[in-house]
Design an enzyme around this catalytic site. Structure first.
Site, mmCIF file in Angstrom:
data_model
loop_
_atom_site.group_PDB
_atom_site.id
_atom_site.type_symbol
_atom_site.label_atom_id
_atom_site.label_comp_id
_atom_site.label_asym_id
_atom_site.label_seq_id
_atom_site.Cartn_x
_atom_site.Cartn_y
_atom_site.Cartn_z
ATOM 1 C CG LEU A 112 2.697 -10.605 6.928
ATOM 2 C CD1 LEU A 112 2.453 -9.575 8.032
ATOM 3 C CD2 LEU A 112 1.427 -11.395 6.657
ATOM 4 C CG ASP A 113 1.751 -8.371 -0.921
ATOM 5 O OD1 ASP A 113 2.431 -8.868 -1.819
ATOM 6 O OD2 ASP A 113 1.128 -7.295 -1.050
#
Length: 307
Positions: A112-113
């Site tokens: 996930l960013d």
């Protein structure tokens, strides 16, 4: 060749007959035999009761490999954490709060960013992680997205029919409006790919900015209700086997998760320990514990999964 075979020196080292390097020396000296035949470097064996391994003519006791239990964690990743084991700049990572283990390590299922929060799965089974991440499996992900900008029916059609990104065409499988006021609105979207920043880039392609992004579901595994940011909980046998079946792996028969009332108590303690373990990036008054954050619309599934 059987996939149950192991290198001879690995088997003997595990059984306490010396280091791998020492055992390789014994093999080179012709001191080890397998069922009466002199062993050579590179020999692999399958550990079973009938096999006879000798060192200088003396039969050695052999230990069978211990069964590694496939474990899966659901982690509520906060914004600001990196999906890497170590950061040269010393920033917090998603591995910092996870429970420590001996003889195994946690593997993140995807990424996930840094500015994205929500459900991130970890497992001890590398094959499970690799298969779940492979694009051919098309495992559905669902995100709660707060967008800033004008959204009309034409843009929504475009997002579901497909837009051209720099790494190829992409689209959402489903889009469901979840409320909001003015040009700040919430949507739940689903897709079956895990390309870098794909959700944000899709919205940006139609001129809309994402101001908040939360992953709320991976396959049929929801972000657990009541789990605070930075907290983790271990999945039980049913959910673990759901993931294994999803990618054509044999079912697991063992679990380290407690059952019934003990499970609820253990999960609560796990969550509290996980949240306390890691020092937050944002300073707070001494003694103040991080509050459990609410997730606007998180955990609500779209009315149509599109499957």
């Amino acid at each position: 060749m059987s996939d149950k075979t192991e290198k001879l020196q690995k088997v003997l080292a595990r059984s306490g007959h010396g280091s791998r390097r020492e055992i390789e020396g014994y093999i080179q000296q012709g001191r080890i035999s397998i069922d009466g035949k002199i062993a050579t470097l590179g020999d692999r064996i399958e550990v079973k009761p009938s096999i006879k391994i000798r060192l200088d003519g003396r039969i050695l006791n052999i230990k069978e490999p211990q069964k590694t239990i496939c474990r899966v964690l659901a982690y509520y990743k906060p914004e600001g954490e990196l999906c890497t084991r170590h950061d040269p700049e010393g920033r917090p990572t998603v591995f910092d709060r996870l429970p420590k283990m001996q003889g195994a390590r946690w593997i993140a299922v995807g990424r996930l960013d840094i500015n994205t929060s929500g459900l991130l799965l970890f497992t001890t089974d590398g094959e499970l992680a690799n298969r779940l991440m492979h694009p051919s499996r098309e495992v559905e992900r669902e995100y709660a997205v707060r967008v800033f900008g004008e959204v009309d029916n034409a843009k929504l059609r475009q997002l579901t029919q497909g837009v051209q990104l720099e790494d190829g065409p992409a689209s959402f499988k489903t889009i469901a409006f979840k409320g909001g006021e003015g040009i700040n609105q919430w949507y739940n979207v689903t897709l079956t790919e895990g390309r870098n920043r794909e959700v944000r880039r899709l919205w940006e392609a139609v001129g809309v900015q994402v101001s908040r992004l939360i992953r709320v579901r991976y396959g049929d595994i929801d972000l657990p209700k009541g789990l605070p940011r930075g907290g983790w909980t271990e999945l039980g046998l049913e959910q673990t086997n759901y993931l294994r079946q999803l990618v054509d792996l044999d079912e697991e028969i063992l679990t380290k998760v407690a059952v019934g009332r003990d499970q609820r108590r253990v999960k609560a303690n796990q969550i509290r320990r996980a949240v306390r373990r890691h020092t937050q990036v944002v300073s707070r008054p001494a003694g103040k514990r991080p509050a459990s954050s609410s997730r606007q619309n998180a955990g609500k599934k779209t009315t149509s999964k599109g499957r």
